[in-house]
Design an enzyme around this catalytic site. Structure first.
Site, PDB file in Angstrom:
ATOM      1  N   CYS A  34       0.808  -1.217   0.000  1.00 50.30           N
ATOM      2  CA  CYS A  34       0.000   0.000   0.000  1.00 50.30           C
ATOM      3  C   CYS A  34       0.845   1.273   0.000  1.00 50.30           C
ATOM      4  O   CYS A  34       0.336   2.353  -0.297  1.00 50.30           O
ATOM      5  CB  CYS A  34      -0.951   0.006   1.193  1.00 50.30           C
ATOM      6  SG  CYS A  34      -2.158  -1.338   1.152  1.00 50.30           S
ATOM      7  N   HIS A  84      -3.533   7.128   2.583  1.00 52.43           N
ATOM      8  CA  HIS A  84      -3.902   5.825   2.043  1.00 52.43           C
ATOM      9  C   HIS A  84      -5.305   5.471   2.510  1.00 52.43           C
ATOM     10  O   HIS A  84      -5.659   5.657   3.667  1.00 52.43           O
ATOM     11  CB  HIS A  84      -2.898   4.772   2.529  1.00 52.43           C
ATOM     12  CG  HIS A  84      -3.305   3.368   2.215  1.00 52.43           C
ATOM     13  ND1 HIS A  84      -3.684   2.962   0.959  1.00 52.43           N
ATOM     14  CD2 HIS A  84      -3.405   2.264   3.010  1.00 52.43           C
ATOM     15  CE1 HIS A  84      -3.988   1.686   0.996  1.00 52.43           C
ATOM     16  NE2 HIS A  84      -3.836   1.237   2.217  1.00 52.43           N
ATOM     17  N   ASN A 100     -10.182  -0.311  -0.470  1.00 49.27           N
ATOM     18  CA  ASN A 100      -8.726  -0.236  -0.440  1.00 49.27           C
ATOM     19  C   ASN A 100      -8.185  -0.821  -1.740  1.00 49.27           C
ATOM     20  O   ASN A 100      -8.215  -2.033  -1.947  1.00 49.27           O
ATOM     21  CB  ASN A 100      -8.195  -1.013   0.769  1.00 49.27           C
ATOM     22  CG  ASN A 100      -6.679  -0.960   0.880  1.00 49.27           C
ATOM     23  OD1 ASN A 100      -5.991  -0.438   0.009  1.00 49.27           O
ATOM     24  ND2 ASN A 100      -6.147  -1.515   1.959  1.00 49.27           N
TER      25      ASN A 100
END
Length: 332
Positions: free
Chosen positions: A116, A256, A286
């Site tokens: 990520c 994020h 996500n």
């Protein structure tokens, strides 16, 4: 006085699949509910790529969107850095396929995996090529097909992830615009808490690994949650201190998009009002390395030249960090 050349974002692009997997649909697949998912994650829906659409396809479409928006000739692109945890193949770099599919005939490319945090890492690397004076047009792409490695029988992970891709074009900055500083970290001890256990050289694919579903994402949610808040908060504070900035000096934070509760906690720890934090997790979930560039694509019209922006991320590895950039004028 020697003035350091800075790399600025000069164009943005993005792509998300048409297929929407909403919480109501997930209720029919696993023991969960729309209310539970929203309260725990903030996610209402996520985009899922077709079975025949690979990560390179989504990345190439995000690049084409950027080129269409900016009017840049694909043959002028010199380098493409693809941040991804889900390349099309184990051996072949997906970046080479993206260059081919997007018509980047004069570019070379490579993959970068930092989960990520991948886009942050790739942004820093791409900026270095601009700052050195070697290149003037570098594409940085974050793309992941998380649906390919998610177990849709595991309610703790399947509600979190979606598919997508985002791209930015880096070029020499003007009037102080560009990437000012990056603070990047990693800690291999965290690998045990968020991973795909099998399929790599440590545990090659076998009948046993398939039967035990070890080719899907597994995570210790509580440990990841705590470390994500601490890591992103500390990285942002480090950037602020190193650049003699107060929180009030920052116009936008782009975090994020892993979990709305994480985003809110980081904002609270930094004393940043939620109005200054860009959020689209409710629509995309996500998307791993794609979350930051998708936010930049989604909200670029809100950013004005001179705006001070903090990017921050946390991912498997553990990997984390923050970058500080001053927004410039886009071509699109």
């Amino acid at each position: 006085m020697i003035t350091r050349l800075q790399a600025a974002i000069t164009a943005v692009g993005g792509f998300v699949p048409n297929n929407i997997l909403d919480n109501t649909s997930l209720e029919k697949m696993v023991d969960t509910s729309d209310a539970w998912i929203i309260s725990r994650t903030g996610i209402k829906e996520r985009r899922i790529a077709d079975a025949d659409m690979a990560t390179s396809d989504m990345a190439a479409l995000s690049v084409k969107n950027l080129l269409d928006n900016s009017g840049v000739n694909p043959e002028d692109i010199e380098l493409l850095i693809l941040a991804t945890s889900t390349p099309d193949h184990v051996l072949n770099p997906a970046a080479a396929l993206v260059c081919e599919k997007a018509g980047l005939k004069n570019a070379w490319g490579f993959d970068l995996n930092a989960a990520c945090s991948g886009f942050l890492y790739a942004l820093s690397v791409g900026a270095s090529f601009i700052e050195s004076g070697k290149y003037s047009k570098v594409l940085v792409v974050g793309a992941d097909k998380m649906s390919a490695i998610v177990n849709y029988e595991d309610r703790n992970t399947c509600v979190l992830f979606g598919d997508g891709a985002g791209a930015v074009l880096l070029g020499p900055g003007t009037e102080g615009a560009g990437l000012q500083d990056s603070f990047l970290k990693s800690d291999g001890h965290g690998a045990q808490f968020l991973s795909v256990p099998a399929g790599g050289s440590a545990h090659p694919a076998s009948t046993a690994t398939i039967e035990e579903k070890k080719h899907f994402v597994q995570q210790d949610g509580r440990t990841v949650f705590k470390n994500a808040i601490n890591g992103m908060t500390a990285a942002c504070k480090e950037i602020l201190q190193r650049n003699s900035l107060a929180v009030a000096d920052i116009d936008w934070i782009v975090p994020h998009q892993a979990n709305m509760r994480i985003i809110q906690a980081v904002g609270e720890h930094l004393s940043v009002p939620i109005e200054k934090i860009k959020v689209n997790i409710n629509r995309y979930g996500n998307t791993t390395a794609a979350t930051l560039p998708l936010c930049l694509w989604d909200f670029h019209k809100d950013f004005k030249p001179g705006d001070k922006i903090l990017l921050t991320a946390f991912g498997a590895g553990f990997t984390w960090g923050s970058s500080y950039l001053v927004w410039g004028s886009l071509m699109n």
